[in-house]
Design a protein around this motif. Structure first.
Motif, PDB file in Angstrom:
ATOM      1  N   VAL A 188      66.187  68.755  40.221  1.00 31.22           N
ATOM      2  CA  VAL A 188      66.767  67.475  40.649  1.00 31.22           C
ATOM      3  C   VAL A 188      67.994  67.198  39.788  1.00 31.22           C
ATOM      4  N   VAL A 189      69.123  66.973  40.456  1.00 29.31           N
ATOM      5  CA  VAL A 189      70.381  66.692  39.756  1.00 29.31           C
ATOM      6  C   VAL A 189      70.839  65.283  40.125  1.00 29.31           C
ATOM      7  N   THR A 190      71.043  64.465  39.114  1.00 26.88           N
ATOM      8  CA  THR A 190      71.407  63.060  39.292  1.00 26.88           C
ATOM      9  C   THR A 190      72.696  62.780  38.531  1.00 26.88           C
ATOM     10  N   VAL A 191      73.510  61.913  39.097  1.00 26.32           N
ATOM     11  CA  VAL A 191      74.654  61.370  38.361  1.00 26.32           C
ATOM     12  C   VAL A 191      74.296  59.951  37.971  1.00 26.32           C
ATOM     13  N   GLU A 192      74.360  59.649  36.691  1.00 25.12           N
ATOM     14  CA  GLU A 192      74.063  58.306  36.207  1.00 25.12           C
ATOM     15  C   GLU A 192      75.238  57.816  35.377  1.00 25.12           C
ATOM     16  N   ILE A 193      75.896  56.798  35.886  1.00 23.24           N
ATOM     17  CA  ILE A 193      77.117  56.292  35.259  1.00 23.24           C
ATOM     18  C   ILE A 193      77.089  54.769  35.228  1.00 23.24           C
ATOM     19  N   LEU A 210      79.917  64.117  45.735  1.00 22.09           N
ATOM     20  CA  LEU A 210      78.599  64.346  45.150  1.00 22.09           C
ATOM     21  C   LEU A 210      77.575  64.684  46.232  1.00 22.09           C
ATOM     22  N   SER A 211      77.642  63.972  47.334  1.00 22.08           N
ATOM     23  CA  SER A 211      76.705  64.223  48.423  1.00 22.08           C
ATOM     24  C   SER A 211      76.868  65.638  48.978  1.00 22.08           C
ATOM     25  N   SER A 212      78.109  66.059  49.164  1.00 26.02           N
ATOM     26  CA  SER A 212      78.360  67.398  49.722  1.00 26.02           C
ATOM     27  C   SER A 212      77.986  68.504  48.730  1.00 26.02           C
ATOM     28  N   GLY A 214      75.378  68.495  46.865  1.00 22.05           N
ATOM     29  CA  GLY A 214      73.930  68.618  46.762  1.00 22.05           C
ATOM     30  C   GLY A 214      73.325  67.813  45.639  1.00 22.05           C
ATOM     31  N   VAL A 215      74.083  66.847  45.096  1.00 19.19           N
ATOM     32  CA  VAL A 215      73.530  65.934  44.095  1.00 19.19           C
ATOM     33  C   VAL A 215      72.452  65.095  44.758  1.00 19.19           C
ATOM     34  N   ASN A 216      71.343  64.898  44.069  1.00 20.76           N
ATOM     35  CA  ASN A 216      70.196  64.229  44.676  1.00 20.76           C
ATOM     36  C   ASN A 216      70.252  62.709  44.613  1.00 20.76           C
ATOM     37  N   TYR A 217      70.803  62.172  43.516  1.00 17.05           N
ATOM     38  CA  TYR A 217      70.803  60.714  43.343  1.00 17.05           C
ATOM     39  C   TYR A 217      72.049  60.288  42.563  1.00 17.05           C
ATOM     40  N   LEU A 218      72.473  59.046  42.829  1.00 20.26           N
ATOM     41  CA  LEU A 218      73.512  58.394  42.036  1.00 20.26           C
ATOM     42  C   LEU A 218      72.918  57.098  41.485  1.00 20.26           C
ATOM     43  N   ASN A 219      72.834  57.018  40.162  1.00 19.51           N
ATOM     44  CA  ASN A 219      72.338  55.819  39.488  1.00 19.51           C
ATOM     45  C   ASN A 219      73.510  55.081  38.862  1.00 19.51           C
ATOM     46  N   LEU A 220      73.603  53.792  39.138  1.00 19.97           N
ATOM     47  CA  LEU A 220      74.668  52.954  38.591  1.00 19.97           C
ATOM     48  C   LEU A 220      74.029  51.913  37.683  1.00 19.97           C
ATOM     49  N   ARG A 260      77.871  49.493  49.058  1.00 18.82           N
ATOM     50  CA  ARG A 260      78.408  49.131  50.379  1.00 18.82           C
ATOM     51  C   ARG A 260      79.331  50.218  50.907  1.00 18.82           C
ATOM     52  N   TYR A 261      80.132  50.788  50.040  1.00 19.96           N
ATOM     53  CA  TYR A 261      81.070  51.829  50.444  1.00 19.96           C
ATOM     54  C   TYR A 261      80.338  53.015  51.060  1.00 19.96           C
ATOM     55  N   THR A 262      79.247  53.454  50.411  1.00 20.40           N
ATOM     56  CA  THR A 262      78.515  54.616  50.952  1.00 20.40           C
ATOM     57  C   THR A 262      77.885  54.295  52.299  1.00 20.40           C
ATOM     58  N   LEU A 263      77.439  53.057  52.488  1.00 23.22           N
ATOM     59  CA  LEU A 263      76.838  52.682  53.766  1.00 23.22           C
ATOM     60  C   LEU A 263      77.896  52.562  54.857  1.00 23.22           C
ATOM     61  N   ASP A 264      79.045  52.014  54.516  1.00 21.85           N
ATOM     62  CA  ASP A 264      80.121  51.877  55.508  1.00 21.85           C
ATOM     63  C   ASP A 264      80.581  53.231  56.035  1.00 21.85           C
ATOM     64  N   ARG A 265      80.454  54.243  55.198  1.00 25.90           N
ATOM     65  CA  ARG A 265      80.946  55.578  55.583  1.00 25.90           C
ATOM     66  C   ARG A 265      79.808  56.560  55.874  1.00 25.90           C
ATOM     67  N   ASP A 266      78.610  56.042  56.001  1.00 24.12           N
ATOM     68  CA  ASP A 266      77.440  56.867  56.334  1.00 24.12           C
ATOM     69  C   ASP A 266      77.276  58.048  55.374  1.00 24.12           C
ATOM     70  N   ILE A 267      77.539  57.811  54.107  1.00 19.13           N
ATOM     71  CA  ILE A 267      77.324  58.848  53.088  1.00 19.13           C
ATOM     72  C   ILE A 267      75.851  58.806  52.708  1.00 19.13           C
ATOM     73  N   PRO A 268      75.096  59.879  52.927  1.00 13.78           N
ATOM     74  CA  PRO A 268      73.640  59.818  52.749  1.00 13.78           C
ATOM     75  C   PRO A 268      73.157  59.922  51.300  1.00 13.78           C
ATOM     76  N   LEU A 269      74.066  59.850  50.353  1.00 17.82           N
ATOM     77  CA  LEU A 269      73.687  59.956  48.940  1.00 17.82           C
ATOM     78  C   LEU A 269      72.829  58.755  48.533  1.00 17.82           C
ATOM     79  N   PRO A 270      71.608  58.965  48.026  1.00 20.27           N
ATOM     80  CA  PRO A 270      70.799  57.844  47.537  1.00 20.27           C
ATOM     81  C   PRO A 270      71.455  57.202  46.311  1.00 20.27           C
TER      82      PRO A 270
END
Length: 451
Positions: A188-193, A210-212, A214-220, A260-270
């Protein structure tokens, strides 16, 4: 420091936050949801490590206190190699730490620093010890800025049992080289920033990358203010909000904007937003709960927020005698009688056996703290990990006791002891009593108030 303290500024800030939340959640088939008393908004899911964190079943092991980056938001100095430490307790030997994990019922371990890759051999030793000697499956993850990430190190971490790795890309100007190496090696690879407002023009398009990849999660996460980083945060012109701690308001807006940005552009990154109110409430509750499990009496209970609740009844001898007769007829050790024989302490599972007519209920709360040694300011219990290593759990009276009579007693039960209890009871408890109990029984709902 620029505080959010004027009515006009608070109104503007509240409106901006509410508009972003509405844009995230009020949309057809929104994949967004809330977890942990509405303190963590997320989309598509959160990592197993984040789940364990919220549930209070993890331990953060600071494997060192040195770092090769110089992040403006870092909350502490990173200039001492030190010993691995968690909850103020140091662990020079990896097996001692595993015994701590076993003793305290921990199910997840996060390796932090400093920068763990600066002492990677330490991380590997502790990972192997966990894999070989933990008494239950342990989910493990590690935080890194990625500067020292190499394919050999990543494979060694994987082979030693690391389940997840989390990259703070902002620490290295969003350099993706370490991250690219990890994808396909660590499960599992996550970006946490931190959600840095000035970096939105970088982080928005980065989400699709990040989504393309294969990153699994983005934590903010929200930037909090400490004495160490305060001058740097002030120079950036941030707005600070009060609360249990001081945090930066603009980082919350930036996190919600990225979601909101990821949802507006249908980016499936959690994506999930780790707010300061989440960390302050749930991580502290987790520590209290772990400690309380080891020292509470049979008649005591642990509240959802991790405090030890002790209930007792007093009243005429004949009324207490009837209660004792019923308790003694049960095969249940969840009760005790005070030394003076004038008070009965009991677990809530015995509630239905009590006729409270003419009795007074007292509800008392204790908190706990894990220490490497006793401070001698509070009663303590020594927890031995092995022949050479022990820790202590101190116990402090947080409230000497809230007294209830008559209709107040069933009102307390309806609101705080039964699964369906929620919200203020219309009959029984006063607003002052409700506030006093809620402090120990419930989490504050939602994101931090702006005041």
């Amino acid at each position: 420091m620029n505080w959010l303290n004027s009515p006009g500024a608070m109104e503007t800030a509240t409106k901006a936050r509410e508009e972003l939340i509405s844009a995230i959640f009020v949309r057809p088939d929104s994949p967004a949801a809330w977890q942990f008393a509405g303190t963590k908004p997320y989309t598509h899911g959160i990592s197993p490590g984040c789940v364990l964190c919220g549930q209070g079943k993890w331990s953060c092991l600071f494997i060192n206190n040195i770092c090769n980056a110089a992040c403006f938001y870092c909350p502490s100095g990173q200039n001492d190699r030190g010993l691995p430490m968690t909850s103020t307790v140091t662990f020079e030997k990896d097996l001692d730490y595993v015994r701590y994990v076993n003793r305290f019922g921990i199910e997840g371990v996060g390796f932090s620093g400093g920068e763990p890759l600066m002492t990677v051999d330490r991380v590997l030793d502790y990972l192997r010890a966990i894999g070989e000697h933990a008494c239950r499956p342990i989910y493990t993850w590690m935080y890194t800025n990625g500067i020292l990430a190499t394919e050999d190190k990543l494979k060694a971490l994987r082979d030693s049992g690391l389940n997840e790795i989390r990259f703070d890309l902002s620490a290295d100007n969003y350099n993706l080289s370490g991250l690219e190496k990890a994808v396909g090696i660590i499960p599992v690879v996550t970006v946490e920033i931190p959600a840095v407002p000035e970096d939105l023009e970088i982080t928005k398009p980065l989400t699709a990358v990040l989504s393309s990849m294969g990153v699994n999660y983005l934590n903010l996460h929200q930037i909090r203010c400490t004495q160490f980083n305060r001058p740097k945060l002030v120079r950036r012109g941030y707005t600070f909000i009060h609360g249990p701690g001081v945090s930066v308001f603009e980082t919350e807006l930036a996190a919600l904007e990225l979601i909101r940005y990821t949802l507006d552009r249908d980016i499936p990154l959690p994506v999930n937003y780790c707010s300061f109110t989440f960390r302050n409430q749930f991580q502290k509750a987790a520590a209290r709960r772990r400690n309380a499990n080891l020292i509470k009496k049979d008649w005591e209970e642990i509240t959802p927020t991790g405090f030890i609740r002790a209930m007792s009844i007093t009243g005429p001898n004949e009324r207490l005698g009837l209660v004792l007769e019923r308790f003694r007829s049960q095969e249940d050790e969840g009760w005790a009688v005070s030394t003076k024989q004038d008070r009965i302490l009991f677990h809530s599972r015995l509630w239905q056996l009590i006729d409270f007519t003419g009795l007074e209920l007292k509800v008392k709360y204790n908190t706990t703290a894990l220490r490497p040694a006793a401070t001698l300011r509070y009663p303590f219990t020594k927890v031995r990990l092995n022949q050479d290593k022990a820790v202590v759990i101190e116990r402090d009276d947080r409230h000497q006791g809230i007294r209830l009579k008559g209709d107040e007693i069933p009102a307390f039960a309806r609101q705080f002891l039964t699964p369906s209890g929620s919200g203020a009871d219309p009959v029984g408890l006063s607003p002052e009593q409700d506030l006093a109990f809620s402090r120990f029984e419930t989490f504050d709902q939602g994101l931090a108030p702006l005041y």
